[in-house]
Design a protein around this motif. Structure first.
Motif, PDB file in Angstrom:
ATOM      1  N   ARG A  42       0.833  -1.197   0.000  1.00 58.35           N
ATOM      2  CA  ARG A  42       0.000   0.000   0.000  1.00 58.35           C
ATOM      3  C   ARG A  42       0.872   1.253   0.000  1.00 58.35           C
ATOM      4  O   ARG A  42       2.073   1.197   0.289  1.00 58.35           O
ATOM      5  CB  ARG A  42      -0.917   0.013   1.226  1.00 58.35           C
ATOM      6  N   VAL A  43       0.252   2.380  -0.306  1.00 58.74           N
ATOM      7  CA  VAL A  43       0.915   3.671  -0.222  1.00 58.74           C
ATOM      8  C   VAL A  43       0.045   4.620   0.598  1.00 58.74           C
ATOM      9  O   VAL A  43      -1.167   4.414   0.732  1.00 58.74           O
ATOM     10  CB  VAL A  43       1.174   4.289  -1.619  1.00 58.74           C
ATOM     11  N   ALA A  44       0.687   5.648   1.127  1.00 56.01           N
ATOM     12  CA  ALA A  44      -0.028   6.735   1.788  1.00 56.01           C
ATOM     13  C   ALA A  44       0.406   8.037   1.146  1.00 56.01           C
ATOM     14  O   ALA A  44       1.553   8.167   0.693  1.00 56.01           O
ATOM     15  CB  ALA A  44       0.268   6.751   3.284  1.00 56.01           C
ATOM     16  N   LEU A  45      -0.506   9.003   1.076  1.00 55.61           N
ATOM     17  CA  LEU A  45      -0.242  10.293   0.451  1.00 55.61           C
ATOM     18  C   LEU A  45      -0.228  11.383   1.516  1.00 55.61           C
ATOM     19  O   LEU A  45      -1.227  11.593   2.206  1.00 55.61           O
ATOM     20  CB  LEU A  45      -1.315  10.607  -0.596  1.00 55.61           C
ATOM     21  N   ARG A  46       0.911  12.057   1.644  1.00 54.47           N
ATOM     22  CA  ARG A  46       1.014  13.144   2.604  1.00 54.47           C
ATOM     23  C   ARG A  46       1.016  14.475   1.870  1.00 54.47           C
ATOM     24  O   ARG A  46       1.831  14.708   0.977  1.00 54.47           O
ATOM     25  CB  ARG A  46       2.276  13.007   3.448  1.00 54.47           C
ATOM     26  N   ALA A  91      -7.170  15.848   3.232  1.00 53.24           N
ATOM     27  CA  ALA A  91      -5.830  15.748   3.833  1.00 53.24           C
ATOM     28  C   ALA A  91      -5.914  16.243   5.271  1.00 53.24           C
ATOM     29  O   ALA A  91      -5.548  17.382   5.586  1.00 53.24           O
ATOM     30  CB  ALA A  91      -4.830  16.558   3.026  1.00 53.24           C
ATOM     31  N   VAL A  92      -6.401  15.399   6.170  1.00 48.19           N
ATOM     32  CA  VAL A  92      -6.664  15.829   7.547  1.00 48.19           C
ATOM     33  C   VAL A  92      -6.084  14.887   8.596  1.00 48.19           C
ATOM     34  O   VAL A  92      -6.090  15.220   9.782  1.00 48.19           O
ATOM     35  CB  VAL A  92      -8.185  15.974   7.784  1.00 48.19           C
ATOM     36  N   SER A  93      -5.542  13.739   8.183  1.00 45.85           N
ATOM     37  CA  SER A  93      -5.120  12.732   9.161  1.00 45.85           C
ATOM     38  C   SER A  93      -3.677  12.954   9.597  1.00 45.85           C
ATOM     39  O   SER A  93      -2.809  13.260   8.780  1.00 45.85           O
ATOM     40  CB  SER A  93      -5.275  11.327   8.581  1.00 45.85           C
ATOM     41  N   GLU A  94      -3.430  12.754  10.892  1.00 46.50           N
ATOM     42  CA  GLU A  94      -2.080  12.902  11.426  1.00 46.50           C
ATOM     43  C   GLU A  94      -1.311  11.589  11.401  1.00 46.50           C
ATOM     44  O   GLU A  94      -0.083  11.589  11.523  1.00 46.50           O
ATOM     45  CB  GLU A  94      -2.141  13.437  12.851  1.00 46.50           C
ATOM     46  N   ALA A  95      -1.978  10.473  11.256  1.00 47.61           N
ATOM     47  CA  ALA A  95      -1.330   9.161  11.223  1.00 47.61           C
ATOM     48  C   ALA A  95      -1.985   8.314  10.132  1.00 47.61           C
ATOM     49  O   ALA A  95      -3.045   8.668   9.593  1.00 47.61           O
ATOM     50  CB  ALA A  95      -1.431   8.479  12.579  1.00 47.61           C
ATOM     51  N   ASN A 101       0.384  20.207   3.730  1.00 48.60           N
ATOM     52  CA  ASN A 101       0.093  20.660   5.101  1.00 48.60           C
ATOM     53  C   ASN A 101       0.591  19.674   6.160  1.00 48.60           C
ATOM     54  O   ASN A 101       0.344  19.859   7.355  1.00 48.60           O
ATOM     55  CB  ASN A 101      -1.402  20.911   5.273  1.00 48.60           C
ATOM     56  N   GLY A 102       1.287  18.600   5.693  1.00 42.83           N
ATOM     57  CA  GLY A 102       1.832  17.617   6.620  1.00 42.83           C
ATOM     58  C   GLY A 102       0.850  16.544   7.030  1.00 42.83           C
ATOM     59  O   GLY A 102       1.216  15.615   7.764  1.00 42.83           O
ATOM     60  N   ARG A 103      -0.402  16.644   6.589  1.00 47.27           N
ATOM     61  CA  ARG A 103      -1.432  15.660   6.936  1.00 47.27           C
ATOM     62  C   ARG A 103      -1.562  14.607   5.822  1.00 47.27           C
ATOM     63  O   ARG A 103      -1.224  14.850   4.664  1.00 47.27           O
ATOM     64  CB  ARG A 103      -2.786  16.359   7.136  1.00 47.27           C
ATOM     65  N   TYR A 104      -2.100  13.467   6.215  1.00 44.15           N
ATOM     66  CA  TYR A 104      -2.306  12.385   5.256  1.00 44.15           C
ATOM     67  C   TYR A 104      -3.696  12.460   4.639  1.00 44.15           C
ATOM     68  O   TYR A 104      -4.666  12.836   5.303  1.00 44.15           O
ATOM     69  CB  TYR A 104      -2.127  11.032   5.941  1.00 44.15           C
ATOM     70  N   VAL A 105      -3.766  12.076   3.373  1.00 44.13           N
ATOM     71  CA  VAL A 105      -5.051  12.012   2.681  1.00 44.13           C
ATOM     72  C   VAL A 105      -5.808  10.782   3.162  1.00 44.13           C
ATOM     73  O   VAL A 105      -5.265   9.673   3.201  1.00 44.13           O
ATOM     74  CB  VAL A 105      -4.844  11.947   1.151  1.00 44.13           C
ATOM     75  N   CYS A 106      -7.065  10.990   3.506  1.00 46.01           N
ATOM     76  CA  CYS A 106      -7.890   9.865   3.943  1.00 46.01           C
ATOM     77  C   CYS A 106      -9.197   9.853   3.159  1.00 46.01           C
ATOM     78  O   CYS A 106      -9.597  10.851   2.558  1.00 46.01           O
ATOM     79  CB  CYS A 106      -8.177   9.939   5.438  1.00 46.01           C
TER      80      CYS A 106
END
Length: 482
Positions: free
Chosen positions: A332-336, A353-357, A339-344
């Motif tokens: 899997r991949v995650a997109l940051r 783009a609001v997730s911190e983890a 703003n430093g937040r992750y796309v959820c």
């Protein structure tokens, strides 16, 4: 045609092969040149540059950034940091497609054997003829200069058409195959373009073309001395009547960027809902390929991360808030976002783009969709089968074509006879597996991929030229043009 940094013409890089099948080489010391190398490596690669003041004159730049030159006595060196009068050459293309290189100021021809090279021949013999072997990655997009449209496989018409505004999907991928000192154009379904416009399963005399360069553009000359050109309403690619390359017969080779689709944890694909400024995730996996380098839809606008964390399609030019970092997490991949937040993925299918983890809602499956055939080139050369064993070489001047399939975030690579790649206990990559083994593709740099094996190590070419999965981190040796 506005490119927005996506469509970039490839530099024309090549090797020159003499009548003894040896490559012109620029030595690292002494600014000397010779024709002793049997294969195309870094020291045998030359870049063609056009004289801006005289389009009939070109300069040949070595891998050291120095220019080939010849004085009035025919002595040849490759030491000039900037091209001058003695570094100018004219290319005299022969009927068989080979080049004769004539000194522009002194009107003598360049040739010779091994380390006995000079530019003093008053006329052209076999010793002054050179075959062009392109040194760039062979998979590219082909743009017609006159029509400003891309060539692509058109299954409905059973032809290569030149009518696409964008090099969209796998059908726009053209592979240049070097065989018997000529080039064939191979489509994504592994057929070859014959000069009459038909596509055939095997290469032959009428699928081979010699290359000619004019003002940095490329022309394909067939066995009858005619040139490929787009014809008719769809721009059917076939040989025309012209025996000289004009604008209709010229093409740009452009880098074929990876196109991928993202699938969210809810099983749906990242896409654009028409008329909305958000990123829902509907069903269609083929509607919206993405360029993973720039966080954008192919052919579309970049996506920006708005202040509230929502993702939208309002940006026109790439800016800081349109860039996303990809974190590689195995399958899997995650997109940051910027703003430093992750796309959820929200419950309604929109992205933010609001997730911190990173959790399940922040993970996506990334699938490459425009590379059914894989050609890999590393810092030492292409990946090929090793003669006489099940290992793979990583330092060859010619390439072998492999096929990839995708399953749950991983790729399986197979070759001759349907046999699969796998990693032996020694770390060597073998090519004769009966069962598939997973490899993980990480698009780390522009046009380059790092490939992680099942053992958690990255593929690299070792100094002896063997492909091995033994690197713990991403290094220059683990990045592959693909």
């Amino acid at each position: 045609m506005p490119t927005n940094g996506i469509h970039q013409v490839l530099k024309i890089q090549f090797g020159l092969i003499n009548c003894e099948s040896r490559y012109l080489t620029a030595e690292s010391f002494g600014y000397k040149v010779n024709a002793s190398a049997p294969s195309l490596k870094r020291k045998q690669i030359w870049t063609l540059e056009q004289d801006e003041a005289d389009s009939s004159v070109v300069f040949l730049k070595s891998h050291l950034g120095r220019y080939l030159g010849a004085d009035k006595d025919g002595k040849v060196r490759c030491e000039a940091e900037q091209p001058g009068r003695d570094e100018g050459f004219s290319i005299i293309t022969q009927s068989d497609g080979r080049w004769a290189l004539q000194s522009a100021p002194h009107r003598r021809f360049f040739g010779g054997r091994e380390d006995r090279l000079s530019c003093f021949a008053p006329s052209v013999t076999e010793g002054e003829l050179w075959t062009v072997h392109l040194a760039m990655h062979p998979q590219a997009n082909l743009l017609s200069v006159s029509r400003r449209r891309y060539a692509h496989l058109s299954p409905q018409e059973d032809e290569i058409a030149t009518d696409s505004n964008l090099p969209w999907g796998v059908d726009a991928l053209i592979t240049l195959c070097f065989q018997d000192k000529k080039y064939s154009l191979r489509t994504a379904d592994e057929r070859y373009l014959r000069c009459d416009g038909t596509l055939v399963p095997e290469p032959g005399d009428r699928t081979g073309y010699t290359l000619e360069f004019k003002a940095g553009k490329l022309a394909f000359k067939d066995c009858d001395g005619k040139y490929l050109a787009p014809t008719g309403p769809t721009g059917t690619l076939k040989s025309g009547r012209s025996s000289k390359p004009g604008k209709d017969e010229l093409f740009d080779l452009e880098e074929s960027h990876p196109q991928v689709v993202f699938r969210a944890a809810n099983g749906r694909y990242v896409s654009i809902r028409q008329g909305k400024g958000s990123l829902p995730t509907p069903q269609g996996p083929w509607e919206h390929p993405w360029d993973p380098r720039r966080g954008r839809e192919v052919g579309g606008r970049p996506y920006n991360n708005s202040r509230g964390g929502g993702s939208s399609r309002r940006a026109v030019q790439g800016a800081a808030n349109t860039m996303f970092d990809i974190e590689w997490r195995g399958r899997r991949v995650a997109l940051r976002a910027s703003n430093g937040r992750y796309v959820c993925t929200k419950k309604n299918g929109q992205l933010a783009a609001v997730s911190e983890a990173v959790g399940e809602d922040e993970e996506f499956t990334l699938k490459l969709i425009n590379r059914p055939m894989l050609v890999l080139r590393g810092e030492h050369g292409f990946v090929c089968y090793h003669r006489g064993s099940n290992l793979l070489d990583s330092n060859r001047s010619v390439y072998d074509v492999f096929h990839i399939s995708f399953s749950d975030g991983a790729y399986q690579i197979r070759g001759q006879g349907g046999k699969f790649w796998y990693v032996a206990s020694s770390g060597s990559v073998c090519s004769d597996g009966d069962l598939s083994e997973d490899f993980f593709f990480e698009f780390r740099e522009r046009g380059r991929v790092a490939i992680k094996a099942k053992n958690g190590r990255y593929l690299r070419g070792d100094p002896a030229g063997t492909l091995r999965a033994d690197s713990e981190s991403v290094l220059r040796a683990t990045l592959w043009e693909y």
